[in-house]
Motif scaffolding. Structure first.
Motif, mmCIF file in Angstrom:
data_model
loop_
_atom_site.group_PDB
_atom_site.id
_atom_site.type_symbol
_atom_site.label_atom_id
_atom_site.label_comp_id
_atom_site.label_asym_id
_atom_site.label_seq_id
_atom_site.Cartn_x
_atom_site.Cartn_y
_atom_site.Cartn_z
ATOM 1 N N LEU A 19 0.839 -1.197 0.000
ATOM 2 C CA LEU A 19 0.000 0.000 0.000
ATOM 3 C C LEU A 19 0.876 1.250 0.000
ATOM 4 O O LEU A 19 0.567 2.236 -0.657
ATOM 5 N N GLU A 20 1.966 1.192 0.757
ATOM 6 C CA GLU A 20 2.903 2.309 0.782
ATOM 7 C C GLU A 20 3.444 2.614 -0.611
ATOM 8 O O GLU A 20 3.666 3.750 -0.985
ATOM 9 N N MET A 21 3.678 1.539 -1.352
ATOM 10 C CA MET A 21 4.209 1.702 -2.704
ATOM 11 C C MET A 21 3.090 2.047 -3.687
ATOM 12 O O MET A 21 3.327 2.136 -4.878
ATOM 13 N N ARG A 22 1.894 2.161 -3.156
ATOM 14 C CA ARG A 22 0.713 2.444 -3.957
ATOM 15 C C ARG A 22 0.354 1.306 -4.907
ATOM 16 O O ARG A 22 -0.209 1.518 -5.970
ATOM 17 N N GLY A 23 0.716 0.145 -4.524
ATOM 18 C CA GLY A 23 0.314 -1.016 -5.314
ATOM 19 C C GLY A 23 -0.964 -1.605 -4.754
ATOM 20 O O GLY A 23 -1.490 -1.122 -3.739
ATOM 21 N N ASN A 24 -1.490 -2.593 -5.402
ATOM 22 C CA ASN A 24 -2.694 -3.231 -4.878
ATOM 23 C C ASN A 24 -2.586 -4.760 -4.870
ATOM 24 O O ASN A 24 -3.557 -5.450 -4.610
ATOM 25 N N ALA A 25 -1.417 -5.272 -5.174
ATOM 26 C CA ALA A 25 -1.301 -6.725 -5.220
ATOM 27 C C ALA A 25 0.146 -7.164 -5.056
ATOM 28 O O ALA A 25 1.071 -6.395 -5.303
ATOM 29 N N VAL A 26 0.307 -8.398 -4.615
ATOM 30 C CA VAL A 26 1.628 -9.014 -4.575
ATOM 31 C C VAL A 26 1.584 -10.233 -5.477
ATOM 32 O O VAL A 26 0.741 -11.114 -5.310
ATOM 33 N N VAL A 27 2.481 -10.257 -6.439
ATOM 34 C CA VAL A 27 2.556 -11.394 -7.352
ATOM 35 C C VAL A 27 3.843 -12.145 -7.036
ATOM 36 O O VAL A 27 4.810 -11.544 -6.566
ATOM 37 N N GLY A 28 3.838 -13.424 -7.282
ATOM 38 C CA GLY A 28 5.029 -14.228 -7.002
ATOM 39 C C GLY A 28 5.338 -14.264 -5.521
ATOM 40 O O GLY A 28 6.487 -14.222 -5.114
ATOM 41 N N TYR A 29 4.272 -14.338 -4.723
ATOM 42 C CA TYR A 29 4.428 -14.339 -3.274
ATOM 43 C C TYR A 29 4.968 -15.682 -2.823
ATOM 44 O O TYR A 29 4.384 -16.726 -3.109
ATOM 45 N N LEU A 30 6.093 -15.669 -2.154
ATOM 46 C CA LEU A 30 6.690 -16.913 -1.686
ATOM 47 C C LEU A 30 6.963 -16.804 -0.201
ATOM 48 O O LEU A 30 7.740 -15.960 0.245
ATOM 49 N N GLN A 31 6.275 -17.653 0.561
ATOM 50 C CA GLN A 31 6.439 -17.610 2.004
ATOM 51 C C GLN A 31 7.110 -18.895 2.470
ATOM 52 O O GLN A 31 6.758 -19.973 1.997
ATOM 53 N N CYS A 32 8.103 -18.766 3.331
ATOM 54 C CA CYS A 32 8.822 -19.960 3.782
ATOM 55 C C CYS A 32 8.979 -19.966 5.290
ATOM 56 O O CYS A 32 8.976 -18.921 5.930
ATOM 57 N N PHE A 33 9.137 -21.164 5.829
ATOM 58 C CA PHE A 33 9.392 -21.318 7.250
ATOM 59 C C PHE A 33 10.808 -21.822 7.433
ATOM 60 O O PHE A 33 11.246 -22.693 6.709
ATOM 61 N N ASP A 34 11.498 -21.259 8.380
ATOM 62 C CA ASP A 34 12.772 -21.832 8.770
ATOM 63 C C ASP A 34 12.591 -22.394 10.161
ATOM 64 O O ASP A 34 12.356 -21.651 11.110
#
Lengths: 348, 1017
Positions: B212-227
């Motif tokens: 939102l700060e970047m004035r975007g409205n979406a995240v593409v290629g979202y990769l979430q990982c657990f260590d």
């Protein structure tokens, strides 16, 4: 290097028909692998024995997990764990409940309970267990038309459901099928007779309200059958019947003279069978009686099947012309079914 | 109070028997959100309870809505003792928080218990009423859409691609808290599942805020990982690419308009796709910042334009001033400046995307990667994740500087990973250095295709292969030639990338999966010593992996790698390296030279003979592979290419470095010196072994292809049959005195056998291709190696496959026509513009536009199109499965790809991100380790499908199993497994269902193939 763990899980559950058959037939993984190797699959696909072993293990594991669901087929349709296309589900169930004719012929008419369980193990484990579970559940829970019931609750095909109905019917009425005399009869023969009897001789057959009474023979009907005795007890009636039949069949039957000579015996046999059906024991011996009283005498005189058919048709039809006989409907209900059964039973 | 969550518990089915006496269960349900709990009535004595509860209402902040999962617990009521838990369902309500996604979650969810697995199902309905929140300083980021897909989602258009977003949160792992000693395994597992669910929610919210700060409205290629750092804690981290996306209106609205100019529309994308290579020919049109009136809805003012050009970069990288090609130098510089200015504002100009809108990618430099070995220490304060942040920042800096060294401003196809063993952790990051087109990075950007169309008609699709760096000042020795396609720009002889093959690239033949596998023994050591040992080994491993890749690539007769993923796994006593990539023959790059073997002892006659025998074998293999993958590049005489550029042969564009505990950055030159031919020297048995291992890789059986990218280069006539699967193997290494060779062989056999098994299992799908083959290696214990593979098998039509291998042009046409919707974003505008002005019948018009706009003779084009267009959908129609009407459970497809062949994605319902733990204390009874894991993975699939179905979807795309941690203790009859999966829930429609008109004439054919792309406008 040994494989500790080796699995394959597809979003759509893979079912290999050949492996399924091997599993149903009760082969161990090792035997199944050996059989698959013999089938030439390695040459066709260029796979190695290790690959085949892993594949077979995997399928067996899947089937093992599915077996729990196969015991209650509707569960298989509603479960979420295995995504299986409907056509495959049907195949799984159909094959699971399919049985070996020879085997079923063996257990037919035996009361499926602890007593026979040991025998079952001897004959064939797999089918035995499934059969048992099927019968147990049918007997305990089902109401309504037998065939429909089995079809709905076990999701079987029409043919297979009918066979199961026959098995259940036989088991319920404890028909004697194991005598040596009856050994020549196949399961198909019995299933055919069972179907005719279910259709005509049970309570469900006359009254659609009583749909769930498919399993038992109509007691009232069996009582009434005593009335038929008059056909052989009344000498005039018997003679008249004989002359009617003989007149009609003269020249048409290759074995006319034998028929003429035997008519009274045969008729007595058939009517007596009917009259005796009030007793449970005699119901049990129905097939033994039919073979003894009708099939064997005819066979010893070498009646061709076509002659038997002519005779039985004429034999039942002529009764309508007997003025003194008042139980025409009863006779038809009895003979209609019996004729069908006898014709089916009449072979070597 | 910005939100009201409403939950209704409808019914249960197939519950387990909890009361032995009655063989029944007295079930009730607890519904918990945050700290509020509701209960249903007890439904006595039933395995199929009908609760039909009232609506339970939770009034909550939207911050909580984002963080917290809805927790539903099914229990068995017990009058005398404590109620027994049957199992739980966690529902992530995030998809309900943005307007375009799902509106209600409703359906049957498997009831899951970490000890018993799935125990029946429960029917739940969940709704959310959101109130508008005007508070500017809010902490929530409701409304930001998340996509796992690493390309612009199919029914959206990228207005701006803002760039990299990352975040990580840390916490103590409940498994290692003191309380774990006194609580049951079930309680411990549930605490862990819940914590990770909470942490992912929080992470997603924080990333959303950044977007939102970047004035975007979406995240593409979202990769979430657990260590899972064990004692030292639990880290959840995520990266993604912030974008401003526009939803493309429904295809139905467009259909009527599509009818008449269909041919033209189909054709135009390929002529008009904004050519990345514009500068290479003709006058240099200054890039104007035109406002592009595509959608007037949102226009953010972001002050970035060509005015604040910053040249500070140029001296550092040592390029920019020199002429970068034969012509168009100034233009290139200008372009570069613009890109720089756009990217300069970002700390990290990284993009997690692997496929891009056409024109986005200008040049590709090569793979950049960085690794760092760290010692883990306890995370003291969960609120201050600085250490981990600093570690990653360091690595990203390195990546950035590598990219700069390659003359690139950006890194695409970027990803990060870790490997942890005890207290040692290897952090890795890799990506592809690239020069991007600034148009997408700024506002009002997507510019004058119309103008360009008139000027630029070159059918070159080779732009991305051209070197971005200055040939006079190259960062490493490289062998350059003129591009085999346009003959104007320089290209390297080999190209390695981490991205998918650009859709407009010209490929000859088919691609194939190439893997490099490597093991290295290492002494057991503690802490510092261990970390040092590992960092010392790493460069050698990288070098060898790289050499193996290069050899195998040459053996295949190919010259480029896409989707390269190098995984280094650390264990107690060994390091494993596994690199997977898809090899292709790029038409723009030179034909690869063969492999020559040279012996060290030339006097020995028998040895000579042996060498020549090997040489022959290698040459045969190359020839065979060329035939197998249909690589027959057109012969080109030397004169056309021009004299070779006197540059040392370049073998490596992999710049990488290791740093141990943030010491110094070492850069290794991986090139093999200045040899003109590729020579393998056999000087000892080791090298011999290597050559042998090269030749042991068996090609897949006929009818099978495999790749680790989204689509298989060279195959594009997919049918609709897909089968996603996960396969896991664990082997125990037998001997204790292992050598590197034996280890390598074991590992190699493991991977090869696994592939062979897959080919065998899926033989009924032939002809088929395994796509997105994703191998993961882990070393759970001393002597155990675990390999997990997830991939999707897709069938294709063989007859048409043969047809497609005619000309490169035809192929690219087809590829585009079948799978690329992004391409149509631009042309559509053109189409509607040109619609009224062209009175010609469609067919004629098509010829017109083709002949005027392309360098290819019109006749040939027409021919290719006619051949190509009916192919794409014709066979979809034939092969698509009949609807399964009588099935009670809806079919949910799962695929690691971003698309579903033969179908069109009409709606994205939200991200699926699930974490499960399963534990058993009766391993033998559950069928041993195989039985246990088989059942668990099947259950995970089932739970993913149930969630998707409840959202109203019928597929998961970009599905990935990010973690599968399996631990066993056969002596204690115990095992535990953790699985983390994610993907995008979508609704798709079969193309065959979309086709309204029957396709009798060629025009209708074209039209239907248009509709498949017509999510646009």
């Amino acid at each position: 290097m040994t494989s500790e763990l080796d699995i394959f899980v597809g979003n759509t559950t893979l079912i290999d028909e050949d492996v399924y058959r091997l599993w149903l037939d009760g082969y161990s993984v090792t035997d199944a692998v050996a059989l698959r190797v013999r089938s030439g699959i390695l040459e066709q696909t260029g796979a190695t024995a290790a690959v085949l072993q892993s594949d077979t293990m995997d399928h067996y594991r899947t089937f093992h997990m599915l077996e729990r669901l196969l015991h209650a087929p509707p569960k298989l349709l509603h479960q979420l764990i295995f995504q299986i296309p409907p056509s495959r589900q049907a195949l799984l169930i159909e094959r699971y409940y399919a049985f070996d004719e020879a085997f079923v012929r063996e257990v037919l008419g035996k009361k499926l309970s602890k007593g026979t369980k040991k025998d079952l193990d001897d004959i064939s484990t797999k089918t035995g267990i499934t059969l048992k579970s099927c019968r147990r559940q049918v007997v305990e829970e089902m109401r309504g038309s037998l065939v429909d019931n089995i079809q709905q609750h076990f999701l079987l095909s029409d043919r297979l459901a009918r066979d199961y109905a026959a098995i259940v019917f036989f088991a319920n009425n404890r028909f004697e099928t194991g005598k040596k005399k009856l050994q020549y009869l196949s399961f198909g023969d019995f299933a055919f007779c069972a179907e005719l009897m279910i259709q005509n001789w049970t309570l469900g057959a006359v009254d659609s309200q009583m749909d769930d009474m498919d399993m038992d023979l109509d007691k009232e009907f069996l009582q009434d059958l005593k009335e038929l005795k008059v056909l052989v007890a009344d000498k005039d009636l018997l003679d008249l019947h004989k002359s009617l039949v003989c007149t009609a069949l003269r020249g048409k039957l290759g074995v006319f003279s034998e028929m003429e000579a035997n008519f009274k015996n045969l008729s007595r046999g058939l009517v007596n069978v009917a009259a005796k059906l009030t007793h449970n024991k005699d119901v049990r011996d129905l097939f033994v009686d039919l073979v003894e009283k009708f099939v064997e005498p005819c066979r010893s005189d070498h009646w061709p099947l076509s002659d038997v058919r002519f005779f039985l048709n004429q034999y039942s039809a002529s009764v309508h012309s007997l003025d003194g006989f008042r139980h025409q409907a009863l006779w038809d209900r009895y003979m209609g079914t019996l004729r069908g059964c006898l014709l089916r039973l009449y072979h070597d | 109070m910005p939100g009201k969550l409403k939950v209704k518990i409808v019914a249960g089915r197939h519950l387990p028997v909890m009361d032995r006496a009655s063989d029944l269960t007295d079930a009730f349900v607890e519904v918990k959100f945050g700290n509020t709990t509701f209960k249903t009535d007890v439904y006595l004595k039933s395995l199929n309870p009908q609760w039909n509860s009232e609506w339970f209402k939770f009034e909550v902040d939207d911050e909580d809505l984002q963080d917290e999962p809805l927790q539903i617990t099914v229990l068995d009521h017990d009058t005398y003792s404590a109620n027994d838990a049957i199992g739980k369902v966690y529902i992530d309500i995030d998809p309900l928080l943005y307007s375009e996604a799902a509106t209600v979650i409703s359906g049957w969810f498997p009831i899951y218990d970490t000890i018993h697995g799935i125990r029946g199902e429960i029917n739940v309905v969940v709704k959310v009423d959101l109130f508008n929140d005007l508070n500017r300083f809010r902490q929530s980021s409701c409304g930001v859409k998340f996509f796992c897909t690493t390309s612009i989602p199919k029914c959206y258009r990228a207005v701006i691609i803002h760039g990299f977003v990352e975040e990580l949160v840390v916490n103590e792992d409940p498994e290692y808290q003191w309380i774990d000693r006194i609580r049951t395994p079930r309680a411990s597992n549930e605490a862990r599942q819940r914590l990770i669910s909470l942490m992912s929610g929080e992470l997603q919210r924080k990333i959303g805020l950044k977007v939102l700060e970047m004035r975007g409205n979406a995240v593409v290629g979202y990769l979430q990982c657990f260590d899972l750092e064990g004692e030292s804690g639990l880290v959840v981290r995520a990266i993604g690419t912030a974008c401003t996306l526009d939803k493309l209106s429904s295809p139905a609205a467009f259909l009527p308009a599509c009818n008449s100019p269909s041919k033209e529309m189909k054709e135009i994308p390929f002529n008009e796709d904004p050519n990345p290579n514009t500068h290479s020919s003709g006058p240099s049109t200054p890039l104007k910042n035109q406002t592009y009136s595509f959608s007037p809805s949102k226009s953010y003012s972001r002050q970035s334009s060509s005015s604040d050009t910053d040249l500070s970069l140029t001296p550092k990288t040592g390029m920019g001033s020199g002429s970068a090609g034969k012509e168009g130098g100034p233009f290139k510089a200008l372009l570069r400046q613009q890109t720089q200015s756009a990217l300069e504002q970002r700390e990290f100009p990284f993009f997690t995307l692997t496929a891009f809108p056409p024109g986005f990618l200008v040049h590709v430099g090569g793979v950049v990667s960085a690794r760092s070995v760290k010692l883990l220490d306890r995370i003291h304060n969960p609120d201050e994740p600085e250490t981990r942040d600093a570690w990653w920042a360091e690595i990203r800096q390195e990546i950035k500087s590598h990219a700069k060294a390659l003359g690139c401003h950006a890194v695409v196809g970027y990803s990060e990973s870790t490997s942890i063993c005890e207290e040692v952790c290897i952090l890795s990051a890799s990506g592809t250095a690239a020069v991007l087109n600034p148009r997408f990075l700024q506002d009002g950007t997507v510019e004058g295709c119309l103008e360009q169309r008139l000027e630029e008609n070159l059918p070159t699709r080779c732009g991305f292969c051209h070197i971005p760096y200055d040939e006079l000042n190259m960062p490493f020795p490289a062998h350059l030639t003129y591009c085999y396609n346009c003959r104007k720009q320089k290209v390297p002889d080999v190209l390695f990338t981490t991205i998918d093959l650009p859709t407009d690239a010209t490929v000859i033949g088919k691609g194939c999966l190439i893997q490099a596998r490597l093991c290295r023994l290492k002494k057991k050591a503690q802490a510092e010593a261990n970390a040092t040992a590992i960092s010392n080994l790493l460069p050698f491993m990288e070098y060898e992996v790289h050499t193996q890749l290069m050899n195998k690539l040459k053996l295949k007769g190919m010259n480029a790698l896409f989707g390269l993923r190098i995984q280094i796994t650390v264990g107690e006593n060994m390091l494993m390296g596994l690199a997977s990539a898809t090899g292709v023959y790029l038409a723009a790059l030179p034909t690869p030279g063969g492999i020559q073997i040279a012996g060290k002892t030339p006097n020995d006659g028998s040895y000579e003979q042996h060498i020549s025998h090997m040489q022959k074998k290698i040459n045969d293999t190359i020839a065979k592979n060329k035939e197998l993958y249909e690589i027959n590049p057109p012969e080109i005489s030397e004169e056309i290419i021009g004299s070779p550029i006197p540059e040392p042969r370049q073998r490596s564009r992999l710049l990488r470095s290791q740093s141990e505990s943030s010491d110094e950055v070492t850069e290794l030159d991986l090139s093999h010196g200045k040899k003109d031919a590729f020579v393998l020297e056999i000087d000892d048995t080791d090298a011999m072994e290597d050559v042998h291992s090269l030749l042991t890789d068996v090609p897949p059986p006929s009818g099978f292809y495999s790749c680790n990218t989204e689509i298989m280069p060279g195959i594009n006539n997919w049918t609709s049959e897909i089968q996603m699967f996960t396969s896991v193997r664990v082997i125990r290494l037998s001997s204790l005195n292992l050598t590197n060779q034996a280890l390598n062989k074991n590992f190699n056999d493991l991977c090869e056998n696994l592939l062979k098994s897959l080919y065998f299992k899926l033989r009924s799908m032939i002809p088929c291709c395994l796509c997105h083959v994703n191998f993961t290696v882990s070393l759970p214990e001393d002597e155990l190696i675990q390999v997990t593979v997830t991939a999707v098998a897709i069938t294709f039509d063989k007859n048409q496959a043969l047809q497609t291998t005619k000309t490169p042009v035809e192929k690219s046409l087809q590829r585009a026509s079948t799978d690329n919707e992004e391409l149509l974003q631009f042309p559509l505008e053109l189409c509607s513009d040109s619609l009224p002005s062209h009175p010609f019948p469609p067919a004629k018009e098509h010829l017109e536009s083709a002949s005027s706009n392309s360098g290819i003779p019109a006749a040939q084009r027409a021919m290719t199109v006619e051949k190509a267009s009916p192919v794409g959908d014709g066979n979809f129609r034939n092969r698509s499965a009949p609807p399964c009407a009588n099935s009670t459970v809806g079919v949910v497809k799962m695929t690691p790809l971003s698309f579903i062949p033969g179908a069109k994605i009409t709606k994205y319902l939200g991200i699926i991100n699930m974490f499960f733990i399963r534990e058993t204390t009766s391993l033998r009874e559950e069928g041993g380790v195989s039985g246990f894991l088989h059942a668990f993975i099947a259950e995970v699939f089932a739970m993913v499908r149930a969630h998707v179905a409840a959202l109203g979807g019928n597929a998961v795309v970009s599905y990935i199993m990010k973690q599968c941690v399996f631990m066993e203790n056969p002596n204690k009859n115990q095992a535990q497994c953790l699985i983390n999966v994610s993907g995008d829930a979508v609704v798709f429609v079969r193309e065959s269902d979309l086709e309204v008109v029957s396709s009798q004439q060629p025009t209708t054919n074209c039209q239907s193939s248009c509709t498949e792309g017509e999510v646009t406008t």
